[in-house]
Scaffold this active site. Structure first.
Site, PDB file in Angstrom:
ATOM      1  N   ASP A  48       0.846  -1.201   0.000  1.00 24.14           N
ATOM      2  CA  ASP A  48       0.000   0.000   0.000  1.00 24.14           C
ATOM      3  C   ASP A  48       0.881   1.250   0.000  1.00 24.14           C
ATOM      4  O   ASP A  48       1.619   1.496   0.955  1.00 24.14           O
ATOM      5  CB  ASP A  48      -0.910   0.012   1.236  1.00 24.14           C
ATOM      6  CG  ASP A  48      -1.863   1.191   1.198  1.00 24.14           C
ATOM      7  OD1 ASP A  48      -2.811   1.146   0.384  1.00 24.14           O
ATOM      8  OD2 ASP A  48      -1.642   2.164   1.942  1.00 24.14           O
ATOM      9  N   TYR A  53       3.328   9.966   0.361  1.00 18.23           N
ATOM     10  CA  TYR A  53       4.272   9.410   1.342  1.00 18.23           C
ATOM     11  C   TYR A  53       5.721   9.756   1.003  1.00 18.23           C
ATOM     12  O   TYR A  53       6.606   9.628   1.848  1.00 18.23           O
ATOM     13  CB  TYR A  53       4.112   7.885   1.472  1.00 18.23           C
ATOM     14  CG  TYR A  53       2.741   7.444   1.933  1.00 18.23           C
ATOM     15  CD1 TYR A  53       1.826   8.361   2.459  1.00 18.23           C
ATOM     16  CD2 TYR A  53       2.326   6.129   1.848  1.00 18.23           C
ATOM     17  CE1 TYR A  53       0.555   7.973   2.868  1.00 18.23           C
ATOM     18  CE2 TYR A  53       1.063   5.724   2.260  1.00 18.23           C
ATOM     19  CZ  TYR A  53       0.179   6.651   2.758  1.00 18.23           C
ATOM     20  OH  TYR A  53      -1.077   6.258   3.162  1.00 18.23           O
ATOM     21  N   LYS A  78      -2.150   6.245  -4.296  1.00 17.99           N
ATOM     22  CA  LYS A  78      -3.251   7.181  -4.041  1.00 17.99           C
ATOM     23  C   LYS A  78      -2.973   8.559  -4.637  1.00 17.99           C
ATOM     24  O   LYS A  78      -1.836   9.046  -4.590  1.00 17.99           O
ATOM     25  CB  LYS A  78      -3.481   7.322  -2.529  1.00 17.99           C
ATOM     26  CG  LYS A  78      -3.531   5.995  -1.807  1.00 17.99           C
ATOM     27  CD  LYS A  78      -3.869   6.108  -0.339  1.00 17.99           C
ATOM     28  CE  LYS A  78      -3.643   4.771   0.361  1.00 17.99           C
ATOM     29  NZ  LYS A  78      -2.266   4.610   0.905  1.00 17.99           N
ATOM     30  N   HIS A 109      -7.129   9.705  -2.337  1.00 18.18           N
ATOM     31  CA  HIS A 109      -6.606   9.602  -0.964  1.00 18.18           C
ATOM     32  C   HIS A 109      -7.568  10.174   0.083  1.00 18.18           C
ATOM     33  O   HIS A 109      -7.818   9.562   1.116  1.00 18.18           O
ATOM     34  CB  HIS A 109      -5.248  10.313  -0.900  1.00 18.18           C
ATOM     35  CG  HIS A 109      -4.357   9.855   0.202  1.00 18.18           C
ATOM     36  ND1 HIS A 109      -2.990   9.810   0.086  1.00 18.18           N
ATOM     37  CD2 HIS A 109      -4.616   9.436   1.464  1.00 18.18           C
ATOM     38  CE1 HIS A 109      -2.463   9.385   1.227  1.00 18.18           C
ATOM     39  NE2 HIS A 109      -3.432   9.161   2.079  1.00 18.18           N
TER      40      HIS A 109
END
Ligand SMILES: NC(=O)C1=CN([C@@H]2O[C@H](COP(=O)(O)OP(=O)(O)OC[C@H]3O[C@@H](n4cnc5c(N)ncnc54)[C@H](OP(=O)(O)O)[C@@H]3O)[C@@H](O)[C@H]2O)C=CC1
Ligand SMILES: O=C[C@H](O)[C@@H](O)[C@@H](O)[C@H](O)C(=O)O
Length: 314
Positions: A48, A53, A78, A109
């Protein structure tokens, strides 16, 4: 080694491994090893990720270092808020970072478009310090662009994350493709029973983020979960994860610690098989018995429509 572990069927016929490795806050310098170890040594087949990130390059390195063929790994990423009006641009960055030409699953997201021309590329803010929401942009248009990515073959499936029933009701009436999943904060202290029933009624698979209660979690010492773990000779983390999988919820535990990466996977599988109806009922009841708690509540200045969400920033 149980390769891939159990799988769930999505509403478009594809299958998703029920346990995936989370990568939020996994530092560059740690995450490549974590991903490679999870795939090569443990048997994970689901990672994931997210553009936001900032570590997708390293995740891609980890996938390649594992030696596991791309076709055997289920990769999710996302779309970030500042790209709601430029879905393909965000996706192309993710594909380049990961070093792949398609995703298995692409999620919106958060249901909050952010100003694409604001004072910051990720977290634009207004002079008053609040997040700079792109109020003019419609979620239905974000979803249309998501659908285009399926048609172009860049993603196999699309879904949402952090969508309440109200937010899903905004996109479903005009959706050509029904989201396959909704990724939410789900764990024994935030089980969102009503939303889960709604998702099931629409054929949308729930995915649990922060399944262990995120960093520094009190869930790992919860006495009910711990006593159930002792009864079955499991660890508490196994019970927290197995509870979700037994309920048909995809669990996405994050760890960069090899022993935990391994035990989360094997323990979740074992616990999903061992937990009985009485155990599940006790765990289902923890939040209503006074333990309700959310750990991930960014200061969005708009109502997302969730129960148990803190008041909007003043
Ligand atoms: N869609 C969204 O908005 C969101 C998505 N997510 C996704 O969900 C994933 C998981 O959520 P996250 O918030 O990271 O939290 P988790 O509930 O997975 O908890 C992660 C924390 O628990 C520790 N940990 C992991 N396994 C164990 C164990 N067996 N025993 C004790 N401690 C353990 C980890 O430490 P260590 O790594 O040091 O081992 C880390 O500090 C994210 O990584 C991300 O992929 C998360 C939040 C929001
Ligand atoms: O996936 C992880 C989370 O959604 C994270 O990306 C957000 O909570 C972000 O830190 C924010 O402040 O909005």
């Amino acid at each position: 080694m149980s390769v891939g572990g159990p799988k769930f069927k999505l509403n478009n016929g594809a299958e998703i491994p029920a346990i995936g490795l989370g990568t939020w806050q996994s530092k560059p310098g740690e995450v490549a090893n974590a991903v490679s170890y999870a795939l090569k040594e443990v048997g994970y087949r689901h990672i994931d990720c997210a553009w936001a990130y900032g570590n997708e390059k390293e995740v891609g390195e980890g996938i390649r270092a594992s030696g596991v063929p791309r076709s055997e790994v289920f990769i999710t990423s996302k779309l970030w808020g500042t790209y709601h009006n430029r879905v393909e641009e965000c996706l192309d960055q993710t594909l380049a970072n990961l070093g792949t030409d398609y995703l298995d699953l692409y999620l919106v997201h958060w249901p909050v478009p952010l100003n694409p021309n604001g004072n910051h590329p990720v977290f634009p803010t207004l002079p008053n310090g609040k997040r700079d929401v792109y109020h003019e942009w419609k979620l239905t248009d974000t979803w249309k662009q998501m659908e285009e990515m399926v048609k172009k073959g860049k993603v196999k499936s699309i879904g949402v994350s952090n969508f309440s029933e109200a937010k899903l009701e905004e996109i479903l009436p005009s959706a050509e493709i029904i989201p396959v999943v909704d990724q939410l904060e789900l764990h024994v202290y935030n089980p969102q029973h009503k939303l889960i029933s709604y998702l099931k009624s629409k054929g949308i698979v729930p995915q649990a983020y922060s399944p262990l209660g995120s960093t520094g979690s009190p869930l790992l010492t919860d006495e009910v979960a711990t006593s159930i773990a002792e009864k079955h000779s499991l660890q508490t983390a196994d019970v927290l994860l197995g509870y979700l999988v037994a309920k048909g919820i995809v669990a996405l535990p994050k760890s960069v610690t090899p022993a935990r990466i391994a035990s989360n996977f094997t323990g979740a599988i074992a616990a999903a098989e061992k937990l009985d109806a009485a155990d599940l009922e006790k765990l289902d009841g923890l939040a209503a018995a006074g333990k309700q708690k959310r750990f991930i509540t960014p200061p969005w200045p708009v109502d997302l429509g969730f129960e148990n969400w803190p008041p909007l920033p003043a």
